[in-house]
Design an enzyme around this catalytic site. Structure first.
Site, short mmCIF file in Angstrom:
data_model
loop_
_atom_site.label_atom_id
_atom_site.label_comp_id
_atom_site.label_asym_id
_atom_site.label_seq_id
_atom_site.Cartn_x
_atom_site.Cartn_y
_atom_site.Cartn_z
N LYS A 15 -12.25 -4.80 1.98
CA LYS A 15 -11.71 -3.93 3.02
C LYS A 15 -12.62 -2.71 3.13
O LYS A 15 -12.78 -1.95 2.17
CB LYS A 15 -10.29 -3.50 2.66
CG LYS A 15 -9.69 -2.52 3.65
CD LYS A 15 -8.24 -2.22 3.35
CE LYS A 15 -7.69 -1.20 4.31
NZ LYS A 15 -6.27 -0.90 4.05
N CYS A 65 0.87 -1.18 0.00
CA CYS A 65 0.00 0.00 0.00
C CYS A 65 0.90 1.23 0.00
O CYS A 65 2.12 1.10 0.10
CB CYS A 65 -0.90 0.00 1.23
SG CYS A 65 -2.23 1.23 1.10
N LYS A 112 -11.96 -7.50 6.13
CA LYS A 112 -11.36 -6.61 7.13
C LYS A 112 -12.24 -5.39 7.34
O LYS A 112 -12.66 -4.80 6.35
CB LYS A 112 -9.98 -6.20 6.62
CG LYS A 112 -9.29 -5.15 7.44
CD LYS A 112 -8.04 -4.72 6.74
CE LYS A 112 -7.44 -3.58 7.54
NZ LYS A 112 -6.39 -2.92 6.86
N GLU A 119 -16.51 -7.56 -4.80
CA GLU A 119 -15.07 -7.23 -4.68
C GLU A 119 -14.23 -8.50 -4.64
O GLU A 119 -13.19 -8.59 -5.30
CB GLU A 119 -14.81 -6.43 -3.39
CG GLU A 119 -15.04 -4.93 -3.50
CD GLU A 119 -13.92 -4.22 -4.26
OE1 GLU A 119 -13.00 -4.88 -4.76
OE2 GLU A 119 -13.99 -2.98 -4.36
N CYS A 138 -3.60 6.30 -0.16
CA CYS A 138 -3.08 5.00 -0.58
C CYS A 138 -2.67 4.94 -2.05
O CYS A 138 -2.63 3.86 -2.65
CB CYS A 138 -4.11 3.92 -0.28
SG CYS A 138 -4.53 3.83 1.48
N ARG A 144 -10.79 7.76 3.53
CA ARG A 144 -10.54 6.75 2.49
C ARG A 144 -11.83 6.20 1.87
O ARG A 144 -11.83 5.16 1.24
CB ARG A 144 -9.73 5.60 3.07
CG ARG A 144 -8.43 5.99 3.75
CD ARG A 144 -7.42 4.85 3.68
NE ARG A 144 -6.37 4.92 4.69
CZ ARG A 144 -5.39 5.83 4.72
NH1 ARG A 144 -5.32 6.78 3.81
NH2 ARG A 144 -4.47 5.78 5.67
N ARG A 165 -3.27 3.71 12.43
CA ARG A 165 -2.71 4.88 11.75
C ARG A 165 -1.71 5.59 12.64
O ARG A 165 -0.77 6.21 12.15
CB ARG A 165 -3.83 5.78 11.25
CG ARG A 165 -4.58 5.06 10.12
CD ARG A 165 -5.76 5.83 9.57
NE ARG A 165 -6.49 4.97 8.63
CZ ARG A 165 -7.66 5.25 8.12
NH1 ARG A 165 -8.26 6.38 8.44
NH2 ARG A 165 -8.25 4.42 7.28
N TYR A 172 -3.39 -8.71 16.57
CA TYR A 172 -2.34 -8.22 17.48
C TYR A 172 -2.28 -9.10 18.72
O TYR A 172 -1.35 -8.96 19.52
CB TYR A 172 -2.60 -6.75 17.82
CG TYR A 172 -2.62 -5.91 16.56
CD1 TYR A 172 -1.44 -5.46 15.98
CD2 TYR A 172 -3.82 -5.65 15.88
CE1 TYR A 172 -1.45 -4.76 14.78
CE2 TYR A 172 -3.84 -4.96 14.68
CZ TYR A 172 -2.65 -4.52 14.14
OH TYR A 172 -2.66 -3.85 12.94
N CYS A 200 -0.12 4.33 1.88
CA CYS A 200 -0.45 5.35 2.89
C CYS A 200 0.70 5.59 3.87
O CYS A 200 0.83 6.69 4.40
CB CYS A 200 -1.74 4.99 3.61
SG CYS A 200 -1.76 3.35 4.32
N SER A 226 -6.71 -3.10 14.45
CA SER A 226 -6.18 -2.35 15.59
C SER A 226 -7.25 -1.89 16.56
O SER A 226 -7.10 -2.02 17.77
CB SER A 226 -5.38 -1.16 15.07
OG SER A 226 -6.17 -0.34 14.24
#
Ligand code: PBG
Length: 328
Positions: A195, A120, A248, A233, A130, A217, A205, A313, A122, A274
């Site tokens: 996404k 990506c 996601k 998609e 992006c 975005r 971010r 995570y 970004c 996140s």
């Protein structure tokens, strides 16, 4: 057969009974750990909004990767914090770029841990969007060759799996063609296929230094309201050559995961993002939730919905908890 003949509680009475009738299981094989690689040496800079997560220099990434491999986790996904940013994100395709250096070191020191790379712009553009800008819009077609260039550079540096997360139309085909032309026909693509434009990416971010300097975005990531479009998609990415597909975020989109599971045979990855992690940590810090318990419940729910693998995570916490006999 109804009550009193049928009593579903009979099979819930003990850990042993629950164990043999459990319908979804977690294993360390299911998890992929995201890591943020930054310049320097000996750097481990904690991310405020994600307790337990840090930006790390290449040497610290390698040490962490060794531990992660020993803990039984099969794969990492890498995000880069480059030394320099510009309008097009050219530091992402330099063969001595930050992620490229991490890949070389990981390939040398922890060769069997799979190296997935996020593709990506970004994190590499000075405006934080992006792709290439045309006025205030991200120019889809002008971004495609740059994505291909970044993907080839990362493959050359030793990436095992290329994971484009930019949401440009046609990126999977562009990346596949470039990889094939450069001798990487065997390198798989994991497409961030569905996404969504999500508020749950907020803490990331901060971690990746990728907040857009203006706007958001929503003109390239998906509208959270659109479940059927998510299947469209995914179908397009599969047609373009995606070997694996992703939904996601994860928990707010379990319906999309379940629908994708029914419709597509490809390996399905869910990204427990996140914000999903930060919520659990923040509530736990306040004494309002038990982190271990809600982490494992979240992960089993994502697998139950149909994901084969989970980027999380919590990828280091979950195997430890499983090892401690968590499910019993
Ligand atoms: C890069 C990218 C993002 C995430 C993964 N890849 C951020 C974004 O799209 O803004 C989010 C991951 C997370 O929140 O954990 N485009």
């Amino acid at each position: 057969m109804a009550f009193p003949i049928t009593r579903l509680r009979r099979l819930r009475r003990s850990p042993e009974l629950r164990r043999i009738v459990r319908q979804t299981r977690l294993s360390p094989d299911d998890f992929i750990l995201p890591l943020f690689v930054c310049p320097g040496k000996g750097v481990e800079q904690p991310v405020g909004s994600m307790p337990g997560v840090a930006q790390m220099s290449v040497d610290r990434i390698v040490e962490t990767a060794k531990q992660v491999y020993d803990e039984g986790v099969p794969a990492l996904i890498l995000f880069g914090l480059p030394e320099t940013k510009d309008a097009i994100g050219s530091s992402s395709w330099q063969d001595d770029g930050i992620v490229q250096r991490a890949l070389h070191a990981l390939a040398k020191h922890v060769p069997k841990l799979l190296r997935i790379v996020d593709v990506c712009f970004c994190e590499y553009t000075d405006h934080g969007h992006c792709g290439v800008l045309h006025g205030h819009e991200v120019d889809n077609d002008a971004t495609l060759p740059n994505l291909a260039r970044q993907a080839v550079s990362l493959a050359r540096a030793g990436a095992d799996i290329i994971a484009p997360s930019d949401m440009m139309d046609g990126r999977v085909a562009a990346i596949r063609a470039a990889l094939d032309a450069e001798g990487f026909a065997q390198t798989p693509i994991l497409a961030y296929a569905a996404k969504f434009a999500s508020g749950f990416y907020g803490p990331f971010r901060e971690a990746a230094g990728s907040t857009p300097s203006f706007g958001d975005r929503r003109a390239y990531q998906m509208d959270p309201a659109n479940g059927r479009e998510a299947l469209h998609e995914i179908a397009l990415d599969v047609e373009e050559g995606a070997d694996m597909i992703m939904v996601k975020p994860a928990l707010p989109y379990l319906d999309v995961i379940a629908a994708a599971r029914r419709r597509f045979p490809q390996p399905l990855v869910a990204y427990h993002v996140s914000g999903e992690y930060a919520m659990l940590k923040a509530a736990a810090q306040n004494g309002w939730l038990d982190y271990n318990r809600v982490l494992m419940e979240s992960l089993v729910a994502i697998r139950r919905a149909g994901a084969d693998m989970i980027i999380t995570y919590g990828a280091r916490d979950a195997p430890r908890l499983l090892d401690q006999g968590w499910e019993e």
